[in-house]
Design a protein around this motif. Structure first.
Motif: not given
Length: 382
Positions: A341-370
């Motif tokens: 449950g602590y991972g789902y609240v913004s008191d801890y940074p892992v929820e931000r890491y989760f949101r940030e990771a997603k875009v890296l699969q998209i920028v500079e060519g999606t992973n489907q393009i890779q």
């Protein structure tokens, strides 16, 4: 950050140490506040520029630091570990400088590159359009020659640094359809008719402005044409090969941050009378996370060493970007699970890491393009 680095020289070790010190002093204390307010950390980028960290992979003769790409990527990883927006900003700036550094004339490099690589001016990369992301060769933004200038009209989409960049590497159609009719122009950020739109409301990277840019009769001097007329698509693709390694390094740093936070939490959190890291189900999960990150790091550095050696690296870059960003998505997802449950609240940074990771699969060519890039090379027997 629990990483043992093997660097090619004492100078390289000093560069990475400097990046780590700046990241600890200037990035880590600011990230939560800037992300909450959605403010771009322009002054932090100036600090990195003054420290010589914005021109690392480019020659000293052009104002860069002359460091191997494998060193530059490890600097990006250190920055991303503290604040992925800043690492991405450095990667995008390096990408925006690529056309001038590799295809510009001597006069263009002498005129523009020292300021760009010193970080006095921040760059953006204008390739994607609202109707064309993966199919970049179908771009419709036009640049029509009128005497000694080009008249540019069209719209670019999802542009990092839109509205805060001092210059843009713009790819526009100067000839017929397809890849053969695209040229590259070096466009000042304050050019009349260059109109950044309202920033997108994104899942993550809140402190990094991303927006459409409308080019409404923007007049660009013909001497700002970079490379040959109608030869810009090759420049764009070569830039993306290098840029994919930057994104891979960002993904490795982000994943490492998520793992380290999850491990520290699992060592401190007790359930049923003992730390939860002692439970095999969770310990094995963390072990898999650590192994995937180590593999992603080595694949990324292998591609960088190919580039540094002047050998073909496009396939390795696609593999590194694919594997590292998929790893970051999986590791950050698992880090949230470790914290429960602590991972789902913004008191801890892992929820931000989760949101940030997603875009890296998209920028500079999606992973489907890779995957498409890799499969095509396999089909050719390469």
């Amino acid at each position: 950050m629990t990483v043992q680095r093997i660097l090619p020289s004492e100078e390289a070790e000093a560069v990475v140490d400097l990046a780590r010190q700046i990241a600890d002093a200037e990035l880590a204390p600011r990230v939560a506040d800037f992300e909450a307010r959605g403010e771009f950390p322009r002054e932090v980028l100036r600090t990195l520029g003054r420290a010589g960290l914005l021109g690392l992979p480019y020659p000293e003769a052009d104002g860069g630091a002359g460091q191997p790409y494998e060193v530059y990527l490890q600097v990006l990883e250190e920055l991303a570990y503290r604040w992925v927006v800043v690492a991405e900003a450095v990667s995008v700036h390096t990408l925006a400088c690529f056309p001038l550094a590799t295809a510009g004339t001597d006069r263009q490099r002498d005129t523009y590159l020292p300021q760009l690589l010193a970080g006095d001016l921040l760059g953006g990369y204008c390739l994607t359009e609202p109707a064309g992301g993966s199919d970049a060769a179908s771009l419709s933004t036009s640049a029509v020659r009128e005497g000694d200038r080009f008249r540019v009209n069209g719209t670019k989409a999802f542009i990092t640094h839109a509205g805060v960049a001092d210059f843009y590497a713009l790819f526009a159609r100067t000839g017929g359809p397809g890849a053969g009719g695209v040229s590259c122009l070096h466009v000042p950020g304050d050019a009349p008719g260059l109109l950044p739109q309202r920033p997108e409301d994104k899942m993550g990277l809140n402190s990094s402005p991303t927006a459409q840019i409308v080019f409404d009769d923007v007049m660009v001097d013909a001497d700002r044409l970079v490379g040959e007329l109608d030869g810009g698509f090759r420049i764009a693709m070569a830039a993306l090969d290098a840029g994919r390694l930057g994104i891979a390094a960002c993904a490795v740093g982000l994943a490492q941050a998520a793992l380290d936070h999850a491990v520290e939490y699992a060592r401190q959190r007790e359930q049923f009378g003992r730390p939860i890291i002692d439970f095999q189900g969770l310990g094995f999960l963390l072990a898999d996370m650590a192994t995937s990150i180590a593999a992603a790091r080595e694949l990324t550095l292998y591609a960088a060493r190919l580039k540094d050696a002047g050998r073909p690296f496009s396939t390795a870059a696609a593999q590194a970007k694919l594997f590292a960003t998929d790893t970051a998505m999986r590791v950050t997802t698992d880090a949230v699970q470790v914290l429960g449950g602590y991972g789902y609240v913004s008191d801890y940074p892992v929820e931000r890491y989760f949101r940030e990771a997603k875009v890296l699969q998209i920028v500079e060519g999606t992973n489907q393009i890779q995957r498409l890039v890799i499969a095509r090379r396999l089909a050719k027997g390469e």
